[in-house]
Motif scaffolding. Structure first.
Motif, PDB file in Angstrom:
ATOM      1  N   PHE A 189       3.024   5.924  -7.312  1.00  0.00           N
ATOM      2  CA  PHE A 189       2.055   6.627  -8.151  1.00  0.00           C
ATOM      3  C   PHE A 189       2.056   8.125  -7.872  1.00  0.00           C
ATOM      4  O   PHE A 189       2.102   8.942  -8.804  1.00  0.00           O
ATOM      5  N   ALA A 190       1.959   8.483  -6.575  1.00  0.00           N
ATOM      6  CA  ALA A 190       1.921   9.904  -6.239  1.00  0.00           C
ATOM      7  C   ALA A 190       3.224  10.592  -6.625  1.00  0.00           C
ATOM      8  O   ALA A 190       3.228  11.726  -7.114  1.00  0.00           O
ATOM      9  N   GLY A 191       4.353   9.905  -6.408  1.00  0.00           N
ATOM     10  CA  GLY A 191       5.639  10.487  -6.783  1.00  0.00           C
ATOM     11  C   GLY A 191       5.758  10.694  -8.274  1.00  0.00           C
ATOM     12  O   GLY A 191       6.256  11.731  -8.739  1.00  0.00           O
ATOM     13  N   ALA A 212       0.823  -1.214   0.000  1.00  0.00           N
ATOM     14  CA  ALA A 212       0.000   0.000   0.000  1.00  0.00           C
ATOM     15  C   ALA A 212       0.861   1.269   0.000  1.00  0.00           C
ATOM     16  O   ALA A 212       0.680   2.133  -0.870  1.00  0.00           O
ATOM     17  N   PRO A 213       1.816   1.419   0.941  1.00  0.00           N
ATOM     18  CA  PRO A 213       2.656   2.627   0.866  1.00  0.00           C
ATOM     19  C   PRO A 213       3.572   2.649  -0.348  1.00  0.00           C
ATOM     20  O   PRO A 213       3.836   3.714  -0.906  1.00  0.00           O
ATOM     21  N   ALA A 261      20.677  -4.350  -5.443  1.00  0.00           N
ATOM     22  CA  ALA A 261      20.042  -4.924  -6.637  1.00  0.00           C
ATOM     23  C   ALA A 261      18.646  -4.366  -6.836  1.00  0.00           C
ATOM     24  O   ALA A 261      18.210  -4.129  -7.971  1.00  0.00           O
ATOM     25  N   THR A 262      17.938  -4.134  -5.736  1.00  0.00           N
ATOM     26  CA  THR A 262      16.594  -3.579  -5.843  1.00  0.00           C
ATOM     27  C   THR A 262      16.605  -2.164  -6.401  1.00  0.00           C
ATOM     28  O   THR A 262      15.773  -1.808  -7.245  1.00  0.00           O
ATOM     29  N   LEU A 263      17.545  -1.342  -5.934  1.00  0.00           N
ATOM     30  CA  LEU A 263      17.624   0.026  -6.446  1.00  0.00           C
ATOM     31  C   LEU A 263      17.994   0.037  -7.925  1.00  0.00           C
ATOM     32  O   LEU A 263      17.440   0.812  -8.711  1.00  0.00           O
ATOM     33  N   LEU A 264      18.930  -0.832  -8.302  1.00  0.00           N
ATOM     34  CA  LEU A 264      19.284  -0.923  -9.716  1.00  0.00           C
ATOM     35  C   LEU A 264      18.114  -1.422 -10.550  1.00  0.00           C
ATOM     36  O   LEU A 264      17.961  -1.050 -11.717  1.00  0.00           O
ATOM     37  N   LYS A 265      17.277  -2.264  -9.938  1.00  0.00           N
ATOM     38  CA  LYS A 265      16.107  -2.793 -10.643  1.00  0.00           C
ATOM     39  C   LYS A 265      14.944  -1.814 -10.639  1.00  0.00           C
ATOM     40  O   LYS A 265      14.289  -1.602 -11.673  1.00  0.00           O
ATOM     41  N   SER A 266      14.677  -1.201  -9.491  1.00  0.00           N
ATOM     42  CA  SER A 266      13.489  -0.366  -9.354  1.00  0.00           C
ATOM     43  C   SER A 266      13.551   0.882 -10.215  1.00  0.00           C
ATOM     44  O   SER A 266      12.540   1.300 -10.786  1.00  0.00           O
ATOM     45  N   ALA A 267      14.743   1.475 -10.305  1.00  0.00           N
ATOM     46  CA  ALA A 267      14.858   2.701 -11.087  1.00  0.00           C
ATOM     47  C   ALA A 267      14.418   2.475 -12.535  1.00  0.00           C
ATOM     48  O   ALA A 267      13.485   3.130 -13.013  1.00  0.00           O
ATOM     49  N   PRO A 268      15.033   1.523 -13.263  1.00  0.00           N
ATOM     50  CA  PRO A 268      14.554   1.312 -14.639  1.00  0.00           C
ATOM     51  C   PRO A 268      13.178   0.657 -14.706  1.00  0.00           C
ATOM     52  O   PRO A 268      12.400   0.932 -15.616  1.00  0.00           O
ATOM     53  N   VAL A 313      12.839   4.803  -6.982  1.00  0.00           N
ATOM     54  CA  VAL A 313      13.915   4.756  -5.983  1.00  0.00           C
ATOM     55  C   VAL A 313      13.388   5.149  -4.602  1.00  0.00           C
ATOM     56  O   VAL A 313      13.713   4.516  -3.588  1.00  0.00           O
ATOM     57  N   ALA A 314      12.548   6.185  -4.553  1.00  0.00           N
ATOM     58  CA  ALA A 314      11.991   6.611  -3.265  1.00  0.00           C
ATOM     59  C   ALA A 314      11.135   5.516  -2.651  1.00  0.00           C
ATOM     60  O   ALA A 314      11.262   5.188  -1.457  1.00  0.00           O
ATOM     61  N   ALA A 315      10.248   4.914  -3.446  1.00  0.00           N
ATOM     62  CA  ALA A 315       9.362   3.870  -2.925  1.00  0.00           C
ATOM     63  C   ALA A 315      10.152   2.641  -2.478  1.00  0.00           C
ATOM     64  O   ALA A 315       9.883   2.068  -1.414  1.00  0.00           O
ATOM     65  N   ALA A 316      11.148   2.219  -3.279  1.00  0.00           N
ATOM     66  CA  ALA A 316      11.921   1.020  -2.938  1.00  0.00           C
ATOM     67  C   ALA A 316      12.751   1.233  -1.678  1.00  0.00           C
ATOM     68  O   ALA A 316      12.838   0.334  -0.825  1.00  0.00           O
TER      69      ALA A 316
END
Length: 361
Positions: free
Chosen positions: A224-226, A217-218, A313-320, A259-262
């Protein structure tokens, strides 16, 4: 003769006819508005599902590495059922180097991606469709635009998760396992689903669901909001409308929101993945399915850094991933909008070449 009833009756009949015409026109406008909203929800759902599938397939190797690094302590070499000793993976580069070598090639990095795509299609369709519906349904008088986007994103993420959590559990159990050290790994999605149902029932398929709701949820709200908020601000800087932003600007907005959400939600993701794997084939049973007990044990293992294991790995994944998802979704949504405009101009049928013309530059 001047006060004859015929002119009065004619006038009353004309007024009644005009009132009926106005009422019919209002009903038609109301039906058109409902139809437009319904069509917009479906367009958002379909474009979001396709965009999510593309993004997840592109970033699947990083997601697999993240899951292995995040949860490898549950599959220790001393655990009963492991067929041979294997040293723990030390980080992102070590995992990218060893996993293909251990499991028969580069395609092993996409293990579990088929299940993930099956999960992503309904998940992202529900997220984008519910988000568009919730954002319109929430009254603008109750909160500002940013807060309304946060609420709509949270509702959309929670609703989508309840529909597709069993597929997420299966995908996690397939992708988090190192085949080299498992005596009898799952043979695939069907085997994992049937084995989980046979041994654990519906409770096993929804393992970690409570923590998933707390995390998703967050995460969805921030993403989405970002994204929408960043698009609005970029449009103000460029002096244009958000729908007219370039693909580069949309990718940038998606990267910022991803990146912010992850980063904010990663500790909750660690807990929910641990609960999904707890006691499954090849993994130890340590937490008795307890969210609080799991969080306490992880804290004792290594404090805050333990909750962020595999985060690189998550940051590298989440950004793209988030950037590609939102950019492709907007691209497809613009294409659908162009096709709808052509249908209104040309009538119910669209020439065969119209779709190619409708694709945005």
């Amino acid at each position: 003769r001047f006060f004859s009833s015929q002119p009065i009756a004619a006038l009353m009949s004309k007024s009644a006819k005009q009132a009926n015409d106005d009422s019919a026109s209002a009903d038609a406008r109301s039906k058109l508005t409902v139809a437009q909203a319904y069509s917009a929800n479906w367009a958002n759902a379909v474009s979001g599902a396709c965009a999510g599938s593309v993004a997840k397939t592109i970033t699947a190797p990083l997601e697999r590495v993240k899951l292995v690094l995040q949860n490898q302590q549950l599959a220790a070499a001393t655990h009963q059922g492991c067929r041979q000793t294997a040293l723990p993976l030390r980080g992102l580069i070590d995992a990218l180097r060893k996993l293909p070598f251990e499991e028969g090639g580069i395609k092993s990095l996409w293990r579990g991606n088929g299940t993930n795509v099956l999960r992503v299609l309904p998940t992202y369709a529900a997220r984008f469709g519910l988000y568009a519906h919730c954002e319109r349904a929430l009254p603008s008088s109750l909160c500002n635009a940013d807060l309304r986007r946060l609420c709509a994103g949270a509702l959309a993420g929670g609703g989508a998760l309840l529909l597709t959590h069993p597929l997420d559990t299966v995908r996690t159990r397939l992708a988090a396992a190192r085949l080299q050290i498992m005596a009898s790994p799952y043979l695939g999605m069907h085997d994992c689903f049937c084995e989980t149902w046979r041994l654990e029932g519906i409770r096993g398929l929804y393992a970690g669901c409570a923590m998933s709701l707390v995390e998703v949820a967050p995460y969805t709200a921030i993403a989405f909001a970002g994204y929408e908020g960043t698009k609005q601000r970029l449009a103000q800087v460029e002096g244009s409308h958000p729908s007219m932003l370039s693909t580069t600007s949309r990718l940038f907005a998606g990267v910022v929101s991803g990146v912010a959400a992850a980063t904010i939600c990663y500790p909750m993701d660690t807990v929910r993945r641990q609960l999904m794997l707890d006691g499954s084939r090849g993994f130890q049973a340590r937490y008795q399915r307890s969210l609080v007990f799991c969080a306490r044990e992880l804290w004792h293992e290594g404090g805050v850094p333990r909750f962020y294991r595999g985060c690189s790995a998550t940051l590298l994944k989440s950004a793209p991933s988030v950037g590609i998802t939102f950019a492709v979704k907007d691209f497809l949504l613009q294409g659908v909008s162009h096709v709808q405009v052509l249908q209104e101009v040309h009538g119910p049928t669209v020439p065969r070449g119209a779709v190619a013309v409708a694709a945005p530059a």
